[in-house]
Design an enzyme around this catalytic site. Structure first.
Site, PDB file in Angstrom:
ATOM      1  N   SER A  32     -19.560 106.615   3.006  1.00 52.00           N
ATOM      2  CA  SER A  32     -18.489 106.816   2.366  1.00 52.00           C
ATOM      3  C   SER A  32     -17.790 108.182   3.232  1.00 52.00           C
ATOM      4  O   SER A  32     -18.084 108.685   2.705  1.00 52.00           O
ATOM      5  CB  SER A  32     -18.460 106.977   0.933  1.00 52.00           C
ATOM      6  N   HIS A  62     -14.682 101.756   2.155  1.00 52.14           N
ATOM      7  CA  HIS A  62     -15.820 101.544   3.118  1.00 52.14           C
ATOM      8  C   HIS A  62     -14.370 100.452   3.841  1.00 52.14           C
ATOM      9  O   HIS A  62     -14.107  99.199   3.056  1.00 52.14           O
ATOM     10  CB  HIS A  62     -16.404 100.735   2.901  1.00 52.14           C
ATOM     11  N   HIS A  84     -23.323  96.663   1.001  1.00 50.63           N
ATOM     12  CA  HIS A  84     -24.340  96.771  -0.471  1.00 50.63           C
ATOM     13  C   HIS A  84     -24.950  95.967  -0.790  1.00 50.63           C
ATOM     14  O   HIS A  84     -24.424  95.218  -1.146  1.00 50.63           O
ATOM     15  CB  HIS A  84     -23.705  97.872  -0.802  1.00 50.63           C
ATOM     16  N   TYR A  86     -25.682  97.128  -3.892  1.00 50.40           N
ATOM     17  CA  TYR A  86     -25.468  97.125  -5.133  1.00 50.40           C
ATOM     18  C   TYR A  86     -23.984  96.111  -5.291  1.00 50.40           C
ATOM     19  O   TYR A  86     -23.349  96.010  -6.633  1.00 50.40           O
ATOM     20  CB  TYR A  86     -24.918  98.853  -5.669  1.00 50.40           C
ATOM     21  N   GLU A  87     -23.573  95.401  -4.054  1.00 46.26           N
ATOM     22  CA  GLU A  87     -22.537  94.924  -4.431  1.00 46.26           C
ATOM     23  C   GLU A  87     -22.895  93.673  -4.431  1.00 46.26           C
ATOM     24  O   GLU A  87     -21.751  92.418  -4.893  1.00 46.26           O
ATOM     25  CB  GLU A  87     -21.380  94.915  -3.068  1.00 46.26           C
ATOM     26  N   ALA A 114     -23.554 108.489   2.820  1.00 42.19           N
ATOM     27  CA  ALA A 114     -23.175 110.416   1.781  1.00 42.19           C
ATOM     28  C   ALA A 114     -24.815 110.316   0.859  1.00 42.19           C
ATOM     29  O   ALA A 114     -25.063 108.640   0.868  1.00 42.19           O
ATOM     30  CB  ALA A 114     -21.762 109.806   1.209  1.00 42.19           C
ATOM     31  N   MET A 212     -27.699 104.930  -1.112  1.00 40.99           N
ATOM     32  CA  MET A 212     -27.673 104.121  -1.639  1.00 40.99           C
ATOM     33  C   MET A 212     -27.688 102.666   0.008  1.00 40.99           C
ATOM     34  O   MET A 212     -27.361 101.568  -0.457  1.00 40.99           O
ATOM     35  CB  MET A 212     -26.887 103.038  -2.343  1.00 40.99           C
ATOM     36  N   SER A 213     -28.160 103.113   1.195  1.00 42.04           N
ATOM     37  CA  SER A 213     -27.478 102.539   2.208  1.00 42.04           C
ATOM     38  C   SER A 213     -29.115 102.771   3.407  1.00 42.04           C
ATOM     39  O   SER A 213     -30.058 103.858   2.813  1.00 42.04           O
ATOM     40  CB  SER A 213     -26.489 102.796   2.501  1.00 42.04           C
ATOM     41  N   ASN A 236     -23.218 115.447  -3.098  1.00 43.98           N
ATOM     42  CA  ASN A 236     -23.561 116.623  -4.524  1.00 43.98           C
ATOM     43  C   ASN A 236     -24.997 116.180  -4.361  1.00 43.98           C
ATOM     44  O   ASN A 236     -26.759 116.265  -3.569  1.00 43.98           O
ATOM     45  CB  ASN A 236     -23.113 115.410  -5.543  1.00 43.98           C
ATOM     46  N   HIS A 248     -18.541 109.218  -8.509  1.00 40.24           N
ATOM     47  CA  HIS A 248     -17.923 108.708  -7.346  1.00 40.24           C
ATOM     48  C   HIS A 248     -16.779 109.105  -6.244  1.00 40.24           C
ATOM     49  O   HIS A 248     -16.871 109.299  -5.513  1.00 40.24           O
ATOM     50  CB  HIS A 248     -18.269 106.262  -7.394  1.00 40.24           C
TER      51      HIS A 248
HETATM   52  N1  HPA Z   1     -27.609 109.052  -5.366  1.00 40.92           N
HETATM   53  C1  HPA Z   1     -27.730 107.576  -5.131  1.00 40.92           C
HETATM   54  N2  HPA Z   1     -26.573 107.990  -4.118  1.00 40.92           N
HETATM   55  C2  HPA Z   1     -25.902 108.735  -3.628  1.00 40.92           C
HETATM   56  C3  HPA Z   1     -25.313 109.779  -4.370  1.00 40.92           C
HETATM   57  C4  HPA Z   1     -26.411 110.240  -5.530  1.00 40.92           C
HETATM   58  O1  HPA Z   1     -26.747 111.172  -6.224  1.00 40.92           O
HETATM   59  N3  HPA Z   1     -24.778 110.658  -3.872  1.00 40.92           N
HETATM   60  C5  HPA Z   1     -24.003 109.980  -2.737  1.00 40.92           C
HETATM   61  N4  HPA Z   1     -25.270 108.469  -3.150  1.00 40.92           N
END
Ligand code: HPA
Length: 274
Positions: A32, A62, A84, A86-87, A114, A212-213, A236, A248
């Site tokens: 991302s 993306h 992903h 999650y989609e 990320a 998440m990937s 983060n 996000h």
């Molecule tokens: N958690 C899950 N996925 C992420 C995060 C997070 O804190 N930061 C960026 N992608």
């Protein structure tokens, strides 16, 4: 008998629509916010996922393109935008681009993402080289595949991340002036971020970063006998590690801040790894 692996037919069909490109030395999957890394390529040739029957990409940050070109004179292919879980995608869709790269003759793949920092020593903006992973996604891309000669579905995952690639990344990061940590990445399905209790639990499991990937792609790439490396941009700290909430938009912003540095790292990597 010709070697065959699960998902090969579709990947081969897609690869067949891509013509006039040099065999890439390595493939790169962009996380991302790092999509414009493709601007560092020379002699670019771009194929929209839609054009080659690879589907559509629908997440902010993306784009959906396979981009071929030269990075410091090294032919590469970049997957600009990923699919992903999650989609609502099938795990087979999330790993399809990896199979397409295999069909294109790629032998090494660099996965980026990320991620949230779980290790208390990490800071937003750090990079983390993946040394190993934990599959907490609830999926496995090898489920349901027909075992075939040379491609056992009980694939060994003792050493997923390639030593030579990882060393080249570390050297390149040093040259680019990046803080490059090392650690274990855990893939969650998302799309909600974690709770503080989950982050504590993941730390207890041995994770250093969460995202998440990547893990399902790494498993599939390893199954395909590709050399794999992974780099996370710690955007983060994990939930509960900072006073603020995780958004996000902020994740994307932090990736963007590191994009130029990552571009430099990548060019240094290409020079070393070619
Ligand atoms: N958690 C899950 N996925 C992420 C995060 C997070 O804190 N930061 C960026 N992608």
């Amino acid at each position: 008998m010709k070697e065959e692996y699960g998902g090969q037919l579709r990947a081969r069909e897609i690869a067949g629509k891509i013509g006039g490109v040099e065999t890439p030395v390595f493939g790169l999957v962009l996380g991302s916010g790092w999509g414009s890394v493709v601007q560092a390529l020379r002699e670019c040739k771009q194929f929209a996922y839609r054009e080659i029957g690879m589907g559509e990409c629908g997440v902010a940050g993306h784009a959906g393109n396979l981009v071929f070109g030269k990075l410091c004179n090294v032919p590469v292919v970049i997957q600009q935008g990923r699919f992903h879980l999650y989609e609502g995608r099938e795990v087979s869709e999330t790993v399809l681009p990896v199979a397409v790269m295999k069909e294109l003759g790629v032998q090494s793949i660099l996965l980026t993402n990320a991620a949230g920092g779980v290790n208390t020593e990490f800071r937003p903006g750090d990079l983390m080289l993946l040394t190993d992973h934990i599959n907490f996604s609830g999926k496995n891309p090898l489920i349901g595949l027909r075992p075939s000669p040379g491609y056992p579905v009980f694939a060994d995952m003792t050493k997923v991340y390639d030593g030579q690639m990882s060393q080249a990344i570390q050297d390149a990061a040093k040259k680019a002036g990046a803080v490059c940590r090392k650690g274990v990445y855990i893939q969650v399905p998302g799309p909600s971020y974690e709770t503080p209790a989950e982050i504590r639990a993941f730390r207890g499991l041995g994770a250093d970063a969460v995202g998440m990937s990547t893990v399902c792609e790494a498993i599939f790439a390893k199954y395909l006998h590709l050399r794999v490396a992974g780099v996370s941009c710690i955007t983060n700290l994990g939930a509960g590690m900072e006073a603020c909430e995780i958004r996000h938009e902020d994740v994307l912003q932090q990736s963007l801040k590191r994009e130029k540095m990552f571009c430099e790292l990548l060019q240094e990597f290409a020079k070393r790894y070619a």
